[in-house]
Design a protein around this motif. Structure first.
Motif, PDB file in Angstrom:
ATOM      1  N   PRO A 259       0.833  -1.214   0.000  1.00 42.52           N
ATOM      2  CA  PRO A 259       0.000   0.000   0.000  1.00 42.52           C
ATOM      3  C   PRO A 259       0.864   1.259   0.000  1.00 42.52           C
TER       4      PRO A 259
ATOM      5  N   TRP B 202      -4.013   2.521  -6.502  1.00 42.79           N
ATOM      6  CA  TRP B 202      -4.102   1.349  -5.624  1.00 42.79           C
ATOM      7  C   TRP B 202      -5.423   0.612  -5.829  1.00 42.79           C
TER       8      TRP B 202
ATOM      9  N   ALA C  33      -7.763  -2.509  -4.278  1.00 42.19           N
ATOM     10  CA  ALA C  33      -7.928  -3.265  -3.036  1.00 42.19           C
ATOM     11  C   ALA C  33      -7.685  -4.753  -3.227  1.00 42.19           C
TER      12      ALA C  33
ATOM     13  N   ASN D  66      -5.515  -6.101  -5.103  1.00 46.12           N
ATOM     14  CA  ASN D  66      -4.075  -6.318  -5.209  1.00 46.12           C
ATOM     15  C   ASN D  66      -3.707  -7.313  -6.325  1.00 46.12           C
TER      16      ASN D  66
ATOM     17  N   GLN E  89      -7.252   7.271   0.560  1.00 44.64           N
ATOM     18  CA  GLN E  89      -6.556   6.521   1.607  1.00 44.64           C
ATOM     19  C   GLN E  89      -5.682   7.413   2.490  1.00 44.64           C
TER      20      GLN E  89
END
Length: 553
Positions: free
Chosen positions: A315, A396, A398, A400, A420
Motif C-alpha cells: 500500500p 491502488w 484493493a 491487489n 486513503q
C-alpha cells in the motif's frame, strides 16, 4: 622541505648569541653562594609554569588539528542549532530520488551512480553549514536489485556524509521495496553506520519502517556527557598532534587529568552546557521537531500472489497506526514542554514548531496544483512539469491483483484514488506547530504551496493562536517538493538539493528559509515560508536539464 616538526627542532638547535653570553656569565659566577633550596624550587616551578604557559599559547597554525566528529562517541550527539554570526541556525540538505543500482550490468548504470555522488559532493561543498542530511526516499531502484547485494548501495550513498562527518536521516520510498529489496534490510544496513539517525518508532507490521521523529534543541544544549566526552577526546587528539615541546609542556603539569582545549571556539559554551544548560533556553525542550513518515509503496519482499504469480504490492500511503502514533506522540511532547514556542490556549500545551518529511506527496498537493490559478511561477517558484501530482493512494486496487511493480499498486492504469491518505492529511492539518511537509517522488516538481484552505475530503488547515500569524493570515502548512538529486530515475531536470534553513529566533514567527542548490553551484527558488508566502513575489525558477557526461552514451 623539512616537515613542521623537523623545522621546529632545527630552529631550536641554533642558539642565539645572547643565550651564549648568558651561559658564559653563569660560568663566571658559579662559585657564588647559592640561594636556599626552597628558593631554587620556587624559581624552578615559576620557570616551568612560565615556559608551559608560553608553549601552550603558541598558535596551532602549522600543525592543524583534526576536526572531531561523532565517530569518537558512543552515539550521535544531540541535534542543536548552531551559532552563526548574530543568529542560531539549523540547516538541512535534502537528497531525494537517488535511484542507485539501475542496470548495474551496463555501462550507464554505474555511471549514473557516480554522477549522483558527484551531485551530492557538489551540494555539500557549496553548503558547508549543513547540520543534517535527509535522504527523502527512493534511495535505490528496487526493480533492478539483486537480493544478494541490494542493500550494499547504502554504503555508496552515505559515503559523502561519512567523509564529512555529517549525520543523516532517511525516509524510504516506493522504489525502496521490491521482490529483491527489503525495507527492513535497508534499515539494518543503515544502522551499521553510527552516522545514521534513521529510526523505527512504530512497530505495527504494516506501518513501514521509517516512522520516527528527531528533536532539535536550542544552541548550546548539547548532551553534557557527550560534551565532556568530545572535549576529552579532542584534547587527546590535539595533544598527539602537537610538536614535541607542546607535549613536553603538558607532561610537566602536576595534574594529569586536566584537559586544556585552547583551540575550541565553543569551549566556554560547552563548559556552560556541561553544567546543565545555556542560561537562555530550556535544554529539556526541543526548539524544533523533525517528523519522518513512511509512505510505503512498491512491492513486498520475496512475495508473489498465490494464484496469479504476480508480485504483491505494498500500500502506498501512510498507515493509520502511524497517524495515531503521530497524533499521540506530538501531544505528549507538547504536554511535557516547559518553555519555548507559542501557547495553545485551547489545550494548554506548548506549540513546538515542526516540519515533516514523506516521500510520496498527499492529495492536498494535487488539489493545490489543480485549483484555479494553479502553481504561479512567481508566487510558488519552481518546476511544475509533473502534472498531475502522483499522490498517495494513486492507482491502488484493493484486490491487489493488478499491481504494477513501481508505483505501489494499480498496474498500468490501476484504480481510482480512494482517499486513503485522508487520515494523514487531517493529522498534518490539525497538529499545532506543523509548518511544512517536504516530499519527493515527482521528479519534475520543485515548488512549495501554502495549504490554508480546503481540499477534497479534508477540512481547512486549523488556525492556532500564536502559530506564526502575520497580516491577519494564519500560518497554514507549506507543502513542498525537493529537487531530483540522482541521475537514476526518470527525467533530465537539473539535479540538486532542497536546502532548509531555520533560524532559532525566526521560530517565533514560524518562518523557514529554503532554496534549491543545483549541481552547478547555482541557487534557485529561494523563498521564505511564512505567513505571507503565496502573496510575496519571487524570481521564477529556470527549467534547465542535465545529462550524463560520458559522450559514448
Amino acid at each position: 622541505m623539512a616537515s613542521p616538526h623537523q623545522q621546529d627542532r632545527k630552529d631550536l638547535r641554533h642558539f642565539p648569541p645572547e643565550l651564549t653570553c648568558h651561559f658564559n656569565h653563569h660560568l663566571a659566577i658559579k662559585n657564588r653562594r647559592h640561594p636556599p633550596s626552597w628558593r631554587k624550587l620556587l624559581a624552578g616551578l615559576s620557570s616551568v609554569a612560565a615556559v608551559t604557559f608560553f608553549l601552550l599559547s603558541l598558535p596551532n597554525q602549522a600543525h592543524g588539528r583534526q576536526t572531531l566528529t561523532h565517530s569518537s562517541l558512543s552515539e550521535p550527539p544531540r541535534l542543536t542549532f548552531t551559532p552563526r554570526g548574530f543568529t542560531n541556525t539549523f540547516q538541512i540538505s535534502v537528497f531525494q530520488d537517488l535511484h542507485f543500482g539501475e542496470n548495474a550490468w551496463e555501462k550507464w548504470g554505474p555511471l549514473q551512480d557516480a554522477s549522483s555522488i558527484r551531485v551530492m559532493d557538489s551540494v555539500l561543498d557549496s553548503e558547508p553549514s549543513t547540520n543534517l542530511v535527509v535522504l527523502n526516499g527512493d534511495l535505490i531502484t528496487g526493480e533492478n536489485a539483486f537480493r544478494e547485494n541490494s542493500t550494499t548501495y547504502i554504503d555508496q550513498i552515505v559515503e559523502p556524509m561519512v567523509r564529512r562527518g555529517l549525520t543523516w536521516a532517511s525516509t524510504y520510498g516506493n522504489h525502496d521495496s521490491d521482490f529483491n529489496l527489503s525495507r527492513d534490510a535497508l534499515f539494518e544496513e543503515e544502522k551499521k553506520w553510527l552516522s545514521s539517525r534513521t529510526k523505527r518508532m512504530v512497530t505495527e507490521a504494516e506501518a513501514g519502517v521509517t516512522n520516527y521523529y528527531l528533536p532539535v534543541y536550542p544552541a548550546g544544549c548539547e548532551n553534557p556527557k557527550q560534551v565532556q566526552q568530545r572535549r576529552a577526546t579532542r584534547g587527546q587528539q590535539q595533544q598527539q598532534q602537537q610538536p614535541w615541546y607542546f607535549r613536553w609542556a603538558l607532561n610537566l603539569l602536576p595534574v594529569n587529568n586536566i584537559i586544556i582545549d585552547l583551540y575550541d571556539p565553543n569551549q566556554n559554551q560547552n563548559q556552560q552546557t556541561a553544567r546543565g544548560g545555556n542560561g537562555d533556553c530550556d535544554c529539556g525542550t526541543p526548539a524544533l521537531l523533525l517528523w519522518f513518515f513512511d509512505s510505503r509503496g512498491g512491492n513486498k519482499y520475496q512475495q508473489r500472489h498465490s494464484t496469479t504469480g504476480r508480485l504483491v504490492s505494498e500500500p502506498n500511503w501512510v498507515h493509520q497506526s502511524v497517524v495515531d502514533w503521530f497524533q499521540s506522540t506530538s501531544a505528549s511532547i507538547a504536554a511535557k514542554a516547559r518553555g519555548g514556542g507559542g501557547a495553545d490556549g485551547e489545550k494548554g500545551r506548548t506549540i513546538i514548531p515542526s516540519i515533516g518529511f514523506v516521500h510520496i506527496p498527499t492529495n492536498a498537493s494535487l488539489a493545490l496544483q489543480q485549483q484555479q490559478g494553479g502553481v504561479d511561477a512567481y508566487r510558488q517558484p519552481g518546476i511544475n512539469d509533473d502534472q498531475p501530482v502522483s499522490q498517495q493512494g494513486q492507482g491502488w486496487c484493493a484486490d491487489n491483483l493488478n499491481a504494477g511493480s513501481g508505483g505501489g499498486g494499480g498496474g498500468e492504469e490501476g484504480c481510482d484514488y480512494g482517499e486513503q491518505d485522508v487520515p494523514f492529511m487531517e493529522a498534518i492539518a490539525s497538529v499545532p506547530g506543523m509548518m511544512a511537509l517536504f516530499s519527493g517522488h515527482d521528479h519534475g516538481n520543485t515548488w512549495c504551496y501554502k495549504w490554508d484552505g480546503k481540499v477534497p475530503g479534508v477540512q481547512q488547515k486549523k488556525a492556532v493562536a500564536g502559530e506564526g500569524e502575520g497580516n491577519g493570515h494564519g500560518r497554514g502548512i507549506d507543502l513542498c517538493f525537493g529537487q531530483h538529486t540522482g541521475y537514476g530515475g526518470y527525467g533530465s531536470w537539473i539535479r540538486g538539493s532542497r536546502q532548509i534553513v531555520i533560524d532559532q529566533e525566526g521560530l517565533r514567527d514560524f518562518a523557514i528559509r529554503t532554496h534549491i542548490r543545483l549541481e552547478n553551484g547555482e541557487v534557485v527558488g529561494a523563498v521564505t515560508l511564512n505567513a505571507t508566502y503565496g502573496q510575496d513575489k519571487y524570481p521564477a525558477t529556470p527549467n534547465d536539464k542535465t545529462h550524463l557526461r560520458d559522450p559514448a552514451l
